[in-house]
Design an enzyme around this catalytic site. Structure first.
Site, short mmCIF file in Angstrom:
data_model
loop_
_atom_site.label_atom_id
_atom_site.label_comp_id
_atom_site.label_asym_id
_atom_site.label_seq_id
_atom_site.Cartn_x
_atom_site.Cartn_y
_atom_site.Cartn_z
N ASN A 1 -10.34 -2.87 2.81
CA ASN A 1 -10.02 -2.73 1.17
C ASN A 1 -11.21 -2.45 0.25
O ASN A 1 -12.22 -2.51 1.09
CB ASN A 1 -9.67 -4.17 0.89
CG ASN A 1 -7.92 -4.25 0.98
OD1 ASN A 1 -7.42 -3.33 1.24
ND2 ASN A 1 -7.44 -5.45 1.20
N HIS B 1 0.80 -1.31 -0.17
CA HIS B 1 0.18 0.00 0.09
C HIS B 1 0.94 1.22 -0.14
O HIS B 1 0.60 2.13 0.63
CB HIS B 1 -1.10 0.02 1.26
CG HIS B 1 -2.06 -0.80 1.36
ND1 HIS B 1 -3.23 -0.92 0.81
CD2 HIS B 1 -2.05 -2.16 1.48
CE1 HIS B 1 -3.90 -1.99 1.10
NE2 HIS B 1 -3.02 -3.08 1.48
N TYR C 1 1.15 -4.37 11.98
CA TYR C 1 0.78 -3.00 11.72
C TYR C 1 1.61 -1.88 12.62
O TYR C 1 2.68 -1.20 12.29
CB TYR C 1 -0.57 -2.49 11.49
CG TYR C 1 -1.22 -3.06 10.42
CD1 TYR C 1 -1.42 -4.12 10.31
CD2 TYR C 1 -1.45 -2.25 9.39
CE1 TYR C 1 -2.30 -4.98 9.30
CE2 TYR C 1 -2.31 -2.97 8.20
CZ TYR C 1 -2.56 -4.05 8.06
OH TYR C 1 -3.19 -4.82 7.06
C1 HEM Z 1 -1.67 -11.26 7.23
C2 HEM Z 1 -2.30 -10.37 6.65
C3 HEM Z 1 -1.67 -9.02 6.36
C4 HEM Z 1 -0.59 -8.46 6.91
C5 HEM Z 1 0.43 -9.00 7.49
C6 HEM Z 1 -0.52 -7.05 6.47
C7 HEM Z 1 0.32 -6.29 6.48
C8 HEM Z 1 0.15 -4.75 6.19
C9 HEM Z 1 1.25 -4.03 6.47
C10 HEM Z 1 2.76 -4.27 7.01
C11 HEM Z 1 1.04 -2.76 5.95
C12 HEM Z 1 1.70 -1.42 6.00
C13 HEM Z 1 1.26 -0.63 6.99
C14 HEM Z 1 2.22 0.72 7.51
O1 HEM Z 1 3.30 0.84 6.84
O2 HEM Z 1 1.80 1.60 7.91
C15 HEM Z 1 -0.29 -2.86 5.49
C16 HEM Z 1 -1.10 -1.90 4.76
C17 HEM Z 1 -2.59 -1.95 4.76
N1 HEM Z 1 -3.10 -3.12 4.77
FE1 HEM Z 1 -2.56 -4.87 5.30
N2 HEM Z 1 -1.98 -6.71 5.84
C18 HEM Z 1 -2.51 -7.82 5.81
C19 HEM Z 1 -3.83 -8.13 5.36
C20 HEM Z 1 -4.69 -6.97 5.01
C21 HEM Z 1 -6.06 -7.26 4.86
C22 HEM Z 1 -6.96 -8.58 4.90
C23 HEM Z 1 -6.63 -5.72 4.51
C24 HEM Z 1 -8.07 -5.45 4.25
C25 HEM Z 1 -9.05 -6.20 4.65
C26 HEM Z 1 -5.51 -4.83 4.58
C27 HEM Z 1 -5.38 -3.55 4.35
C28 HEM Z 1 -4.32 -2.77 4.28
C29 HEM Z 1 -4.51 -1.36 4.06
C30 HEM Z 1 -5.82 -0.63 3.77
C31 HEM Z 1 -3.33 -0.90 4.13
C32 HEM Z 1 -2.89 0.62 4.02
C33 HEM Z 1 -3.07 1.36 5.34
C34 HEM Z 1 -2.60 2.92 5.13
O3 HEM Z 1 -3.26 3.31 4.02
O4 HEM Z 1 -1.70 3.29 5.68
N3 HEM Z 1 -4.50 -5.59 4.91
N4 HEM Z 1 -0.75 -4.19 5.81
#
Ligand code: HEM
Length: 503
Positions: free
Chosen positions: A130, A57, A340
């Site tokens: 999402n 992202h 996160y």
């Molecule tokens: C094991 C599964 C997952 C892991 C390990 C994971 C991990 C991460 C990480 C490390 C980030 C970066 C956060 C940052 O740097 O601030 C991120 C961002 C994000 N993830 Fe996940 N994620 C997973 C699943 C999901 C799922 C299932 C969704 C939605 C239902 C999702 C939605 C998002 C969104 C929207 C962001 C962006 C947040 C922002 O705009 O700062 N992720 N994710």
């Protein structure tokens, strides 16, 4: 500020600099001086401007606004920000693509992130959602494997269709999300024209101690608009920032986008009767059995003043929650609770929670959160650094006196290995239903085949054949259409002009 109100340039320590372009040197041609604090101060700041981009992202856009309660759902959730119709809570939203780097195109075929921070009176509540109601995985440890296949090949440093499709051939629970990704919903026309979904099952409760499983849906009041594959490819070249531009300009001209917020609820008994697990993130809850119930409106009406401070430094996490809303036992959600804040300590620094955009508007007080780089603001002054009975005694309640749900789920058993297994073809049921739904919109089934073929035609024949066979389990028609489309792109199927791998 000088008398005529024009600002005077200073060093970071406030020393007024008469000419900010001057440096200090010996004579006319000599070396510079180490004592030139302004030069060293300026370069030191410049050298540290970049922080790591988000590991996923990375490319995103954001804005502020508010969430307003439109309907009473106090039977489901007693969170304070929901306790009165018309109650308004300040909100921050960041939209994003997932796999690309910070400079990648907004029109990429990818899910879109829809992350919301609600600055409630009981602390920050993050809904990190999402634009798709399902996801690729249900075993959390697959996340790094999956994401790596969407990123660059470690040798060629290119996006790699072999890696990309090899993943799904081995992990077929991803089929439902791949169907959405390769439909035209995979390329939204803008961030304003897409929905948001919790995807996961959450647990919300009321102050009587009753709880429900809940899924949240944010339905775009602008309607859904998508790009077809060719429009998205063209847009990526002509304006890689089109969604950023669209969002910023809409808000700047007073055309504030909004989303109507709904919940689906399910009891524990209903969950036991489902043909799939309520914690399976690759499945949707049928609307006919679990109808949408409206509860609020989210509106974005204020652009950030400073993108880096307010959007890039925003730290969202599913673990930031408020009383009466909690994570379910969905293993992917459970893993996200750790991931996160962990990445944010690395990406933004240990004091990320005290960066202004991440500070709760609610008063925080915890005297053991003290000292070190995580507490750069105030550090609670002279307040005792433990729960003192002498000075500033605090009130706290034992859990049973608190509004805690008495009838919680009960878990027991040994610590044991877990790798999700399902019976029969259950993973194809909702994917096949989605294919039928696409059939109601003229051209959408063919578009799905066209979009899949356009991507997989860059892979080796073995992978192409695997994908044709895989989608036959969704629909023989879809499989035939993919084959036909591949042959149009690559008449001599078997050649793979873009792949670095030997056939
Ligand atoms: C094991 C599964 C997952 C892991 C390990 C994971 C991990 C991460 C990480 C490390 C980030 C970066 C956060 C940052 O740097 O601030 C991120 C961002 C994000 N993830 Fe996940 N994620 C997973 C699943 C999901 C799922 C299932 C969704 C939605 C239902 C999702 C939605 C998002 C969104 C929207 C962001 C962006 C947040 C922002 O705009 O700062 N992720 N994710």
């Amino acid at each position: 500020m000088s008398d005529n109100k024009k600002p005077t340039v200073t060093t970071s320590q406030g020393y007024p600099i008469p000419n900010p372009f001057e440096t200090q040197r010996i004579g006319n041609h000599g070396p510079l001086l180490l004592q030139d604090f302004n030069l060293i101060d300026s370069l030191a700041h410049f050298d540290r401007e970049r922080i790591p981009e988000r590991v996923v992202h990375a490319k995103g856009s954001g804005a502020f606004g508010n969430f307003i309660v439109t309907d009473d759902i106090s039977d489901v959730c007693s969170s304070a920000f929901l306790n009165e119709i018309g109650k308004k809570t300040k909100a921050l939203v960041r939209f994003s693509t997932v796999g690309g780097e910070m400079g990648s195109a907004d029109a990429a075929r990818d899910p879109r992130g829809f992350a919301i921070k609600l600055y409630t009176e009981e602390g920050n509540l993050d809904w990190v959602y999402n634009n798709t109601p399902v996801f690729f995985i249900r075993d959390p440890i697959k996340f790094p494997h999956f994401i790596h296949t969407q990123k660059r090949n470690p040798q060629t440093h290119l996006k790699d269709p072999n890696m990309f499709w090899d993943y799904i051939l081995q992990n077929q629970e991803a089929i439902h999300q791949f169907m959405i990704l390769f439909s035209d919903r995979g390329t939204p026309a803008s961030y304003r024209h897409m929905n948001g979904y919790s995807g996961h099952t959450y647990k919300w409760s009321n102050d009587k101690g009753e709880w429900h499983y809940v899924q949240v849906h944010l339905i775009s009041d602008q309607g859904i608009k998508t790009l077809n594959n060719e429009e998205a490819v063209k847009m990526s070249g002509e304006n890689p920032d089109h969604a950023q531009e669209d969002l910023f300009n809409a808000i700047a001209t007073g055309d504030a986008p909004s989303w109507t917020c709904y919940i689906q609820t399910m009891t524990e008994e209903q969950a036991k009767a489902l043909p799939f697990s309520v914690f399976d993130l690759t499945k949707v809850w049928p609307h006919k059995d679990f109808p949408l119930r409206r509860f609020g409106k989210l509106t974005l009406n204020q652009n950030p003043e400073n993108y880096f401070a307010e959007i890039e430094q925003a730290a969202f996490s599913p673990s930031h929650t408020v009383p009466y809303q909690e994570a379910s036992a969905d293993p992917v959600l459970q893993s996200r609770l750790f991931s996160y804040p962990d990445t944010q300590r690395h990406r933004l620094g240990t004091n990320y929670a005290q960066i202004p955009v991440n500070c709760p508007y609610a008063k925080t007080f915890n005297p053991i959160i003290r000292d070190g780089a995580m507490t750069v603001n105030g550090n609670y002054g002279s307040c005792p650094n433990y729960l003192s009975s002498i000075e500033n005694p605090v009130e706290y309640k034992e859990a049973k006196g608190f509004n805690y749900q008495a009838n919680q789920e009960v878990y027991h058993g040994p610590a044991q290995p877990f790798h999700w297994k399902v019976e029969g073809d259950i993973d194809y049921v909702q994917a096949s239903e989605l294919y039928k739904v696409l059939g109601r919109q003229p051209g959408q089934q063919k578009a799905l085949a066209h979009n899949i073929a356009g991507h997989v035609s860059g892979a080796i024949p073995k992978i192409q054949q695997g994908v044709i066979n895989l989608f036959a389990k969704v629909s023989p028609q879809l499989s035939d259409d993919i084959r036909e489309e591949i042959l149009k792109i690559n008449p001599k199927q078997g050649q793979c002009p873009y792949s670095h791998q030997k056939l």
